[in-house]
Design an enzyme around this catalytic site. Structure first.
Site, short mmCIF file in Angstrom:
data_model
loop_
_atom_site.label_atom_id
_atom_site.label_comp_id
_atom_site.label_asym_id
_atom_site.label_seq_id
_atom_site.Cartn_x
_atom_site.Cartn_y
_atom_site.Cartn_z
N GLY A 230 42.08 13.05 -39.39
CA GLY A 230 41.75 13.70 -39.37
C GLY A 230 39.85 13.49 -39.01
O GLY A 230 38.65 14.21 -38.28
N GLU A 272 44.14 10.97 -45.42
CA GLU A 272 45.43 9.95 -44.91
C GLU A 272 44.24 9.96 -43.47
O GLU A 272 44.79 10.18 -42.44
CB GLU A 272 46.96 10.53 -44.37
CG GLU A 272 46.70 11.50 -44.34
CD GLU A 272 47.96 12.00 -44.31
OE1 GLU A 272 49.09 11.55 -45.31
OE2 GLU A 272 48.49 12.76 -43.42
N GLY A 274 42.92 7.78 -40.54
CA GLY A 274 43.00 5.91 -39.99
C GLY A 274 41.55 5.65 -38.74
O GLY A 274 41.08 4.38 -39.12
N ARG A 275 41.59 7.28 -38.35
CA ARG A 275 40.30 6.16 -37.23
C ARG A 275 38.93 6.15 -37.81
O ARG A 275 38.07 5.07 -37.31
CB ARG A 275 40.05 8.02 -36.19
CG ARG A 275 39.59 7.45 -35.22
CD ARG A 275 38.92 9.18 -34.55
NE ARG A 275 39.89 9.65 -34.52
CZ ARG A 275 40.59 9.91 -33.45
NH1 ARG A 275 40.47 8.87 -32.49
NH2 ARG A 275 41.64 10.70 -33.51
N ARG A 310 43.10 5.35 -24.54
CA ARG A 310 42.39 6.44 -24.76
C ARG A 310 41.80 7.09 -23.86
O ARG A 310 41.76 7.81 -22.92
CB ARG A 310 41.96 6.01 -26.30
CG ARG A 310 42.81 6.11 -27.59
CD ARG A 310 41.60 6.22 -28.64
NE ARG A 310 41.62 7.56 -28.90
CZ ARG A 310 39.94 8.01 -28.41
NH1 ARG A 310 39.17 7.07 -27.95
NH2 ARG A 310 39.81 9.33 -29.21
N TYR A 314 43.00 10.62 -22.47
CA TYR A 314 42.51 11.92 -23.00
C TYR A 314 41.11 11.98 -22.61
O TYR A 314 40.98 12.64 -22.62
CB TYR A 314 42.42 11.30 -24.42
CG TYR A 314 43.43 11.18 -25.67
CD1 TYR A 314 44.41 12.12 -25.35
CD2 TYR A 314 43.12 10.17 -26.46
CE1 TYR A 314 45.31 11.74 -26.74
CE2 TYR A 314 43.97 9.73 -26.88
CZ TYR A 314 44.85 10.17 -27.30
OH TYR A 314 45.93 10.09 -28.37
N CYS A 341 48.96 -0.60 -11.44
CA CYS A 341 49.06 0.07 -10.34
C CYS A 341 49.17 1.91 -10.83
O CYS A 341 49.97 2.17 -10.73
CB CYS A 341 50.06 -0.63 -9.48
SG CYS A 341 49.79 -1.47 -9.20
N GLU A 342 47.96 1.93 -10.83
CA GLU A 342 47.51 3.51 -11.85
C GLU A 342 45.78 4.12 -11.48
O GLU A 342 44.97 2.57 -11.89
CB GLU A 342 47.65 3.91 -12.94
CG GLU A 342 49.18 3.84 -13.18
CD GLU A 342 50.42 5.38 -13.29
OE1 GLU A 342 49.83 5.71 -12.86
OE2 GLU A 342 51.78 4.55 -12.69
C1 LIG Z 1 48.01 10.03 -37.36
C2 LIG Z 1 47.65 10.43 -38.17
C3 LIG Z 1 47.00 10.58 -39.08
C4 LIG Z 1 45.83 9.82 -38.72
O1 LIG Z 1 44.41 11.24 -37.92
P1 LIG Z 1 43.13 10.23 -37.81
O2 LIG Z 1 43.04 11.54 -36.55
O3 LIG Z 1 43.35 9.02 -37.38
O4 LIG Z 1 42.77 10.19 -39.36
C5 LIG Z 1 47.13 11.04 -40.65
N1 LIG Z 1 48.40 12.22 -40.75
C6 LIG Z 1 48.98 12.19 -40.49
C7 LIG Z 1 50.32 12.44 -40.13
C8 LIG Z 1 48.87 11.84 -38.85
O5 LIG Z 1 50.11 11.47 -37.41
#
Ligand SMILES: *Cc1c(COP(=O)(O)O)cnc(C)c1O
Length: 419
Positions: A230, A272, A274-275, A310, A314, A341-342
């Site tokens: 997050g 954990e 990602g972004r 995205r 969103y 076509c959206e």
């Molecule tokens: C999507 C997700 C993440 C990563 O979230 P980010 O916003 O990309 O940091 C981590 N843990 C779980 C379980 C997720 O579903």
């Protein structure tokens, strides 16, 4: 330094496009390494820190390999993501399975790989035992529920499908211990694209409290606390990046106050993300095919929402620059569209940009997470290629573009070529 940058000059990009036709996502290896190093630096105080890269953000084994070289493990939510980890050389307990509504074969694959399983529900304990057997080590995902009702920092956990309630959590650890599980972790994931320090401190406080209670009530000394992901990124040029050092220091202070006195000073910290690892290190590069002037001025690209969902999904802002026109005045207003076509297949609406010409190379920023990853085949649109800009300046193809033959490979009909 402009706040939104692209690592290649106009002429370098023109050379690349000759070999790899647009559209493609391009990722900057150096930036990815810098991003994980910054996270690790903020948590360098922790007795053991590991970033479990959320594979769903950019599910490419080559990217996972690079992050693994930097010390990351993975966080997976499907069999394919488990396999991506394995193929990338991430092994055993470096892999975490954090799935929900989990099918048996996913649990089986996780057990086979020796991954740490993070259960999303109390009922999954029996399901796991029956379908794959219990591992030696288990983790549970906590949903704080209305403990945070009205708290705008993490939204409304009572509306989230994930995790166990507080009561279930204690019951689940008790049951797992009774069934012979010996090692435990604790997990939550409540923030998304969050840049406020206090949100992460809030999560940490919650988790450290729980870790203390697990020890007192059940005699369970967790091996790790996983604070989830997050970590947000500034999609808009005027936005500030999150302050990782402040977050790390704040959590450190809480750890000293809440964990150490309870004899939990050896508990590892995991994130954990990602972004924040790959998002700002990726760009979608497209070519302008058409300019259409009706009630508005539309610029049509050779990419579409299938390559970056995205904005349509969103209403997310993604910054756009035109290669070679970085210093030109933004004195035109355009909708930048794809070909689906959206009508929501628009990368930008009423965006101020320099005058755009057909054939221009359009750079959409911050596509390194949840970009290519969210691809789909609606309207028969194909996945585009993914390129890696290596630290030595060379370009590596890390996913070829999907072909029309790939598209037809799963279709069966009288007269179909592939049986
Ligand atoms: C999507 C997700 C993440 C990563 O979230 P980010 O916003 O990309 O940091 C981590 N843990 C779980 C379980 C997720 O579903």
């Amino acid at each position: 330094m402009p706040k939104k940058s692209f690592p290649l000059s106009h002429s370098q990009l023109q050379e690349i496009v000759k070999k790899y036709p647009t559209p493609f996502h391009i990722y900057d290896e150096h930036a990815i390494r810098e991003n994980i190093r910054a996270l690790q630096k903020a948590f360098a105080w922790a007795p053991a820190f590991r970033e479990q890269f959320a594979v769903k953000a950019l599910p490419n084994p080559r990217i996972v390999q690079i992050l693994h070289e930097e010390g990351a493990g993975t966080d997976c939510s499907s069999k394919a993501e488990l396999l991506i980890s394995d193929y990338a050389g991430v092994k055993g307990e470096e892999i975490l399975l954090t799935s929900n509504d989990t099918p048996a074969d996913e649990f089986q694959k996780a057990i086979e790989l020796g991954a740490i399983i993070n259960l999303d529900d109390i009922s999954h304990l029996d399901y796991l035992e029956k379908n794959a057997g219990l591992p030696e080590s288990l983790c549970f995902r906590y949903n704080p529920g209305d403990l945070m009702e009205g708290n705008d920092i993490i939204g409304k956990p009572t509306e989230a499908k994930y995790g166990l309630t507080r009561d279930q959590l204690f019951e689940a650890y008790r049951m797992a211990k009774e069934k012979g599980v010996r090692r435990f972790g604790l997990h939550t994931m409540v923030a998304s694209n969050e840049r406020r320090t206090e949100a992460f401190l809030f999560t940490a406080k919650l988790m450290f409290t729980l870790a203390g209670e697990l020890k007192e009530r059940l005699g369970i000394h967790v091996e790790f606390v996983n604070l989830g992901g997050g970590f947000g990124i500034p999609y808009r040029p005027e936005e500030e990046p999150l302050n990782l050092m402040e977050i790390g220091e704040g959590i450190h202070k809480l750890y000293e106050e809440m964990m150490v006195p309870k004899g939990l000073g050896d508990v590892a910290i995991m994130t954990e993300s990602g972004r924040a690892m790959t998002g700002p290190a990726g760009w979608l590069v497209s070519t302008v095919l058409h300019e259409k002037k009706t009630y508005k001025d539309y610029i049509g690209l050779d990419s579409c929402m299938a390559n970056l969902m995205r904005p349509a999904m969103y209403g997310a802002y993604h910054h756009i620059t035109i290669s070679g026109k970085e210093s030109a005045p933004c004195d035109h207003i355009y909708d930048i569209t794809g070909s689906l076509c959206e009508n929501n297949d628009k990368f930008a609406i009423d965006r101020k940009l320099p005058k755009i010409d057909i054939g221009d190379l359009v750079i959409i920023h911050d596509t390194g997470a949840h970009g290519s990853a969210m691809g789909f085949n609606y309207n028969g649109k194909l996945w585009c290629a993914e390129l890696l800009l290596r630290e030595d300046g060379s370009i590596e193809l890390i996913r070829r573009a999907e072909t029309i033959d790939d598209y037809f490979a799963t279709l069966r009909y009288p007269g179909s070529i592939i049986k």
